[in-house]
Design an enzyme around this catalytic site. Sequence first.
Site, mmCIF file in Angstrom:
data_model
loop_
_atom_site.group_PDB
_atom_site.id
_atom_site.type_symbol
_atom_site.label_atom_id
_atom_site.label_comp_id
_atom_site.label_asym_id
_atom_site.label_seq_id
_atom_site.Cartn_x
_atom_site.Cartn_y
_atom_site.Cartn_z
ATOM 1 C CB SER A 1 78.855 9.067 13.446
ATOM 2 O OG SER A 1 78.876 7.651 13.284
ATOM 3 C CG ASP A 2 72.198 8.148 14.015
ATOM 4 O OD1 ASP A 2 72.218 6.915 14.243
ATOM 5 O OD2 ASP A 2 71.174 8.827 14.117
ATOM 6 C CE1 TYR A 3 73.263 0.189 12.159
ATOM 7 C CE2 TYR A 3 73.555 0.876 9.881
ATOM 8 C CZ TYR A 3 73.447 -0.127 10.829
ATOM 9 O OH TYR A 3 73.521 -1.437 10.443
ATOM 10 C CB THR A 4 76.013 4.464 7.750
ATOM 11 O OG1 THR A 4 74.637 4.899 7.626
ATOM 12 C CG2 THR A 4 76.053 2.962 7.934
ATOM 13 N N GLY A 5 76.680 7.519 9.693
ATOM 14 C CA GLY A 5 76.683 8.963 9.492
ATOM 15 C C GLY A 5 77.916 9.471 8.772
#
Length: 767
Positions: A289-293
């Site tokens: 995932s992306d950051y906190t996705g």
Amino acid sequence: MKIKFSTSIVCALLATTLSLAQKNKKASTPVSKEVFVSELIAKMTLDEKIGQLNLPTSGDITTGQANSSDVAKKIVLGQVGGLFNIKTAEKIKEVQKLAVEKSRLKIPLLFGMDVIHGYETTFPIPLGLSCIWDMNLIKRSAQIAAQEASADGINWTFSPMVDIARDPRWGRVSEGSGEDPYLGSQIAKAMVTGYQGDDLSKSNTIIACVKHFALYGAPEAGREYNTVDMSHIKMFNDYFPPYKAAIDAGVGSVMVSFNEIDGVPATGNKWLLTDVLRNQWGFKGFVVSDYTGVSEMVEHGIGDLQSVSAQALNAGLDMDMVSEGFLSTLKKSYNEGKVSLAQIDNAVRLLLNAKYDLGLFQDPYKYCDTNRAKTEIYTSSNRSEARKIAAQSLVLLKNTNQLLPLKKSGTIALIGPLADAKENMAGTWSVATKQDQSISLLVGIKEVAGTSTKVLYAKGSNLDDDAAFEERATMFGKSLHRDNRTKEALLSEALTIANQSDVIVAALGEAAEMSGECSSRTNLEIPQTQKELLQALLKTGKPVVLVLFNGRPLVLTQENATVPAILNTWFAGSEAGYAIADVLFGNENPSGKLTATFPRSVGQVPIYYSYKNTGRPLGNKDGVFEKFKSNYIDERNEPLFPFGFGLSYTSFEYSNLKLSASKINFKETLKIAVDVTNTGNFDGKEVVQLYTRDIVGSVTRPVKELKGFQKIALKKGEKQTVTFEISAEDLKFYNSKLQHVAEAGEFEVFVGTNSNAPLKTKFELVN
């Protein structure tokens, strides 16, 4: 005394020796990756499996304090699969020791970082790098980045970003390769092979991570993180190709985008992550995932943290960056039957496969050699290559009466808020750059111009009259050192030195953080205070060269109408000042070509060359308004500078466009040849561009599509015949049923120096 052995004893001894040798050989033969990983998974508890799927950020841990951090406790407990944002081989080795010496199963960690356009040696921002149109140089930039990053402990980069972007209001246009899927695909391949090489177990290669899958570059209104709503036919034809090119090149990991697709956030979109990525494209690596996705799916309105975490895993996400939704909820979801052990095991397997491929199980400290860090990072050789590469990324937009190149004599007035701004030269997403050691334009000009040239400097204005805006535009240590004198005092000083000069070089534009993540803009012009400075400089009557710093296409209508020479420099990296000066003084002939269209007005965006005709196209080429045609009442249709545009100090003539045949079938190849002659007074490089148009299709087709390009070097007066080849495979597109097909019919061919290529002819594809 002689000792005699019977034949039977000798044979027995030989047999025993051979038997032992075979056993030792068998014992030393490494087990296969599949067997090794399967055996390791069988030893893992459910908690340890889930831990491998957790990717927290550690921050840049201070040496000697790794053991006391909160993340350290999780590492020892087997609750971490990798870390990012920690730098230096020494620190990383300290943290890796926790995993391989104190955790139960001693599984090594991945260490990631945003190595986007170089490491300490920094290359042009990706949009600038794409303007080189030379895949060998682009690949080389990634190789050097991998060499330096791996020498400092990093084994995974969150690059390349290959999102097609056609709306320059979006800040992260700076981080991609522009608007075209064909060119973007070639660059994606070059970057992946540059980072990963042909063997990930080598100590100077790292895992690449193609991002952001998918469609992140098409947010509504150009606003960061905003909704994306797009037809599947447009996805597959215009936006998916660079991602697929990276997959085909063997990229090791994929990062998911923040946006939704078909109403479902990409992080939890099974159609995207499983049906397309795994089943259609055959991707074998892991998805992060992306950051906190993961946790951001809650704000999207999909469910609570437990439900969105389960949805993400079931959709095909393997690693959760920062949210810790997997770590905190997957066990509960498993106990409740919402996720299966098979799904968890599959994700774990993919992560362990990557670590195996990197050679971390054989040597978890292979990237932690401090001697490499001392000798392979920010070397003079790497900086020299960065300087040469940066020079080829610059795009000459205007050069009236051959004002450029400048003479290495006389007096130059260097004026502008970006003239002495070394901290801004590397541009956005330059997290490992030594900003204080980057080369400013002032330093570069003084050195390249030599002692026969007098260089005067004045700031002239601040970046913007609004101090709060300037603070937002100069984050992350990229200050422009705001001058608190009055606007009038700054201008007066600038005009004083301008009047003493033979030529004025105005260093204006955006600060580094005016583009990049969460740097969307509604106004695409140079800040007003700088525009006023430029107009005042023009009124002196001295020749003015605008050196433009920017992370996106800007609206330059006024500047193009009034300034005699414009050099678009993007943010050219740690050697920017030298590279720009090399071009200004003719040590290097500019050869960059735009990979994103420059609009006349922000009202034209999104704007790109490969648009489709309407049923009422504007027929006249003069841009004259016509009622009931597809045009604007207050602006022309065409852009200020088209895709592929870029001038040189020399001139090139195209002639003698020829085809090897007027018709080809689906198994044949068409050869296209054109003569290119350097008709100017300088040796130079030219990007020869090939476009086609599918005149009639089962679905509407673009007016023009890039199908090939070659960057050639020609000496003054030299002529070269450039040849391209096209087959039915190159003419394929996705139809309304999402079938990848080529259709029989007539095609136009265009060849030239930009997307307005004037030479054209036709051929027919027949069954």
